[in-house]
Design a protein around this motif. Structure first.
Motif, PDB file in Angstrom:
ATOM      1  N   ARG A 162       0.829  -1.205   0.000  1.00  0.00           N
ATOM      2  CA  ARG A 162       0.000   0.000   0.000  1.00  0.00           C
ATOM      3  C   ARG A 162       0.868   1.263   0.000  1.00  0.00           C
ATOM      4  NH1 ARG A 162      -4.328   2.606   0.014  1.00  0.00           N
ATOM      5  NH2 ARG A 162      -4.957   4.148   1.554  1.00  0.00           N
ATOM      6  N   TRP A 175       3.882   1.450  -1.240  1.00  0.00           N
ATOM      7  CA  TRP A 175       4.438   1.515  -2.608  1.00  0.00           C
ATOM      8  C   TRP A 175       3.417   2.128  -3.563  1.00  0.00           C
ATOM      9  CZ3 TRP A 175       3.057  -0.468  -7.349  1.00  0.00           C
ATOM     10  CH2 TRP A 175       4.033  -0.377  -8.349  1.00  0.00           C
ATOM     11  N   GLU A 176       2.179   1.669  -3.431  1.00  0.00           N
ATOM     12  CA  GLU A 176       1.111   2.146  -4.317  1.00  0.00           C
ATOM     13  C   GLU A 176       0.860   3.643  -4.128  1.00  0.00           C
ATOM     14  OE1 GLU A 176      -2.556   0.291  -3.340  1.00  0.00           O
ATOM     15  OE2 GLU A 176      -3.653   1.189  -5.013  1.00  0.00           O
ATOM     16  N   LEU A 177       0.736   4.066  -2.865  1.00  0.00           N
ATOM     17  CA  LEU A 177       0.451   5.477  -2.580  1.00  0.00           C
ATOM     18  C   LEU A 177       1.551   6.373  -3.116  1.00  0.00           C
ATOM     19  CD1 LEU A 177      -0.829   5.169   1.090  1.00  0.00           C
ATOM     20  CD2 LEU A 177      -2.146   5.994  -0.884  1.00  0.00           C
ATOM     21  N   ASN A 201       3.752   5.759  -5.467  1.00  0.00           N
ATOM     22  CA  ASN A 201       3.942   5.767  -6.915  1.00  0.00           C
ATOM     23  C   ASN A 201       2.769   6.360  -7.681  1.00  0.00           C
ATOM     24  OD1 ASN A 201       6.608   4.585  -7.826  1.00  0.00           O
ATOM     25  ND2 ASN A 201       6.018   3.297  -6.109  1.00  0.00           N
ATOM     26  N   ARG A 202       1.567   6.226  -7.138  1.00  0.00           N
ATOM     27  CA  ARG A 202       0.452   6.810  -7.883  1.00  0.00           C
ATOM     28  C   ARG A 202       0.398   8.320  -7.690  1.00  0.00           C
ATOM     29  NH1 ARG A 202      -5.047   5.220  -4.424  1.00  0.00           N
ATOM     30  NH2 ARG A 202      -4.992   7.154  -3.251  1.00  0.00           N
ATOM     31  N   ASN A 203       1.028   8.839  -6.652  1.00  0.00           N
ATOM     32  CA  ASN A 203       1.056  10.280  -6.412  1.00  0.00           C
ATOM     33  C   ASN A 203       2.492  10.786  -6.340  1.00  0.00           C
ATOM     34  OD1 ASN A 203      -1.854  10.456  -6.001  1.00  0.00           O
ATOM     35  ND2 ASN A 203      -1.420   9.277  -4.173  1.00  0.00           N
ATOM     36  N   SER A 204       3.341  10.155  -7.121  1.00  0.00           N
ATOM     37  CA  SER A 204       4.759  10.449  -7.049  1.00  0.00           C
ATOM     38  C   SER A 204       5.050  11.917  -7.307  1.00  0.00           C
ATOM     39  CB  SER A 204       5.474   9.619  -8.099  1.00  0.00           C
ATOM     40  OG  SER A 204       6.712  10.199  -8.409  1.00  0.00           O
ATOM     41  N   LEU A 237       5.759  12.312 -10.850  1.00  0.00           N
ATOM     42  CA  LEU A 237       4.819  11.682 -11.775  1.00  0.00           C
ATOM     43  C   LEU A 237       4.694  12.446 -13.096  1.00  0.00           C
ATOM     44  CD1 LEU A 237       2.872   9.245 -11.870  1.00  0.00           C
ATOM     45  CD2 LEU A 237       1.052  10.790 -11.152  1.00  0.00           C
ATOM     46  N   ALA A 247      -1.697   9.031   3.001  1.00  0.00           N
ATOM     47  CA  ALA A 247      -2.711   8.405   2.146  1.00  0.00           C
ATOM     48  C   ALA A 247      -3.770   9.403   1.662  1.00  0.00           C
ATOM     49  CB  ALA A 247      -3.392   7.259   2.904  1.00  0.00           C
ATOM     50  N   PHE A 284      -3.603  11.871  -0.429  1.00  0.00           N
ATOM     51  CA  PHE A 284      -3.548  12.320  -1.828  1.00  0.00           C
ATOM     52  C   PHE A 284      -4.398  11.409  -2.696  1.00  0.00           C
ATOM     53  CE2 PHE A 284       0.100  13.963   0.276  1.00  0.00           C
ATOM     54  CZ  PHE A 284       0.368  15.193  -0.313  1.00  0.00           C
ATOM     55  N   PRO A 285      -5.413  11.957  -3.369  1.00  0.00           N
ATOM     56  CA  PRO A 285      -6.212  11.101  -4.255  1.00  0.00           C
ATOM     57  C   PRO A 285      -5.338  10.630  -5.429  1.00  0.00           C
ATOM     58  CG  PRO A 285      -7.274  13.252  -3.922  1.00  0.00           C
ATOM     59  CD  PRO A 285      -5.875  13.352  -3.395  1.00  0.00           C
ATOM     60  N   GLU A 286      -5.756   9.552  -6.061  1.00  0.00           N
ATOM     61  CA  GLU A 286      -4.972   8.969  -7.147  1.00  0.00           C
ATOM     62  C   GLU A 286      -4.623  10.007  -8.212  1.00  0.00           C
ATOM     63  OE1 GLU A 286      -6.440   5.268  -8.446  1.00  0.00           O
ATOM     64  OE2 GLU A 286      -5.073   5.136 -10.140  1.00  0.00           O
ATOM     65  N   GLY A 287      -3.346  10.093  -8.529  1.00  0.00           N
ATOM     66  CA  GLY A 287      -2.907  10.979  -9.604  1.00  0.00           C
ATOM     67  C   GLY A 287      -2.771  12.438  -9.200  1.00  0.00           C
ATOM     68  N   VAL A 288      -3.086  12.757  -7.930  1.00  0.00           N
ATOM     69  CA  VAL A 288      -2.970  14.142  -7.459  1.00  0.00           C
ATOM     70  C   VAL A 288      -1.652  14.285  -6.713  1.00  0.00           C
ATOM     71  CG1 VAL A 288      -3.936  15.907  -5.923  1.00  0.00           C
ATOM     72  CG2 VAL A 288      -5.450  14.481  -7.321  1.00  0.00           C
ATOM     73  N   ALA A 289      -0.748  15.082  -7.249  1.00  0.00           N
ATOM     74  CA  ALA A 289       0.584  15.183  -6.670  1.00  0.00           C
ATOM     75  C   ALA A 289       0.691  16.312  -5.644  1.00  0.00           C
ATOM     76  CB  ALA A 289       1.633  15.379  -7.771  1.00  0.00           C
ATOM     77  N   ALA A 326       0.913   1.239 -10.507  1.00  0.00           N
ATOM     78  CA  ALA A 326       0.259   1.500  -9.233  1.00  0.00           C
ATOM     79  C   ALA A 326      -1.239   1.731  -9.389  1.00  0.00           C
ATOM     80  CB  ALA A 326       0.918   2.640  -8.459  1.00  0.00           C
ATOM     81  N   ARG A 331      -5.108  -0.138  -9.969  1.00  0.00           N
ATOM     82  CA  ARG A 331      -5.764  -1.362  -9.520  1.00  0.00           C
ATOM     83  C   ARG A 331      -6.961  -1.666 -10.391  1.00  0.00           C
ATOM     84  NH1 ARG A 331      -5.222  -3.235  -4.278  1.00  0.00           N
ATOM     85  NH2 ARG A 331      -3.612  -2.125  -3.136  1.00  0.00           N
TER      86      ARG A 331
END
Lengths: 250, 250
Positions: A70, A72-74, A76-79, A82, B19, B21-26, B132, B134
């Protein structure tokens, strides 16, 4: 609710536990993790269990601890990188296809080049720039390309604190390298890290004229005119900068 | 030193902040971050400052918060998927070159396929499997390839809790899909996520006969015999499994 004093302490401990894994080591025994984090075994165990409940660590049978999927996922998806990596990836693939070289992308972090993306080709020469690897500015072409294009005060601060652990390179030599790099528009180093390779890097500049990354390739020392690759790299770097501006606007 | 109660609380808060940060929001404004993490602004600010001191977050001018480069570096250099991705990358490049397709690699996490690596080709069809990202098991070929090769008790548990948010798919249908997938040795889905594509995936099996990943490609629906690609995928998957064993031994 935590008071400030205990809060400080717990945040520090969480950081120490997550940072305890040495580079490239994916699994630590709980006892070794505790030692590396500077924590009593019981505290480390409690903290690991709490972080494991949230998927930030993974506590396996026999006390094997890993970073959690989790986390890792957090990350990398909000790197933080990015947008840069999204902008760069198609152009890095172009370079890899056109030049048949290992290609890498780095940002400046502290006084080091931090490599955030890499594409490697089977059969191409070694490329020490692993993803999430670091190299000091003065021994990497990416580092030189990044630093040579920073504002004067940043360069002055870097040179002011510079000291070579090997004792061979002086701040004056590095200043000269940076000046050459800025003048010619690219950095080129032969055999500093790997005696059998050249590395070349060019700055990636965004619409606000900030140098946000360096795009580089590694090639065999037998190649006598590495600078012939520079126009292709510069073309790709311009594309990356333009795409990055678009992603930021959108 | 933190007592257990306040310790729990601080760990929970650290997790909620990272955790948030929503997906893709940097980037998040501090006030929005506090709201998403369910924290009073003052607590959030204190926590963000503490994490920023360690490079786990980056607190910029005007209260812009990002995940920190140091956290990104730590997680990626010691990634729980590092060995798998190292083993897989050359074979994924082979597939990309030979088949000219987007290729992806997923692991099973909970009841979802979590995509840990991806190579995309310009001009190839859309591939929704971001790194990253799902997808639920029953609507992704990677998910089906992974689940169809899990031990019976894991499959039973998955089917026992299964319910389709859309209400269309029953556990019986999924059981049938899994049985077909296991029988034919690969999963194939048409147009579930993107109506214009097929996806195909095969299991990656390690030396202990555990299915540790799924290797997949996405291709246009116009392609009438997607299963013609299966032998190439299976060949690459065997190579990945063998290389993974080597990396674990070494």
């Amino acid at each position: 609710m935590a008071n400030s004093a205990s809060g400080d302490s717990v945040v520090d401990r969480v950081v120490r536990v997550i940072a305890a894994f040495p580079e490239g080591v994916a699994v630590l025994q709980l006892s070794e993790l505790a030692e590396r984090a500077g924590l009593p075994l019981s505290s480390a165990h409690r903290l690991v269990r709490q972080l494991a409940e949230h998927g930030f660590l993974d506590l396996g049978a026999g006390g094997n601890v890993r970073l959690g999927m989790r986390l890792w996922e957090l990350v990398n998806r909000n790197s933080p990188t990015l947008a840069l990596r999204q902008a760069a990836m198609p152009f890095m693939e172009d370079i890899q296809q056109v030049l048949s070289r290992n290609v890498n992308l780095a940002v400046l972090d502290g006084w080091e080049a931090l490599f955030v993306e890499r594409l490697s080709r089977r059969g191409s020469v070694a490329n020490r720039a692993r993803v999430a690897g670091r190299m000091p500015v003065h021994i990497s072409s990416a580092g030189l390309a990044l630093m040579a294009n920073q504002p004067r005060d940043v360069q002055a601060e870097y040179l002011g604190q510079f000291s070579d652990p090997g004792g061979k390179v002086t701040a004056g030599v590095v200043r000269q390298l940076l000046a050459e790099t800025a003048q010619q528009g690219y950095a080129q180093l032969a055999g500093v890290v790997d005696p059998d390779t050249w590395s070349i890097a060019v700055p990636v500049v965004d619409g606000k004229r900030r140098t946000v990354a360096a795009l580089g390739v590694v090639l065999p020392l037998a190649e006598t005119r590495p600078q012939a690759l520079v126009p292709a790299l510069q073309t790709a770097a311009r594309g990356i900068g333009r795409q990055l501006d678009k992603l930021r606007e959108g």
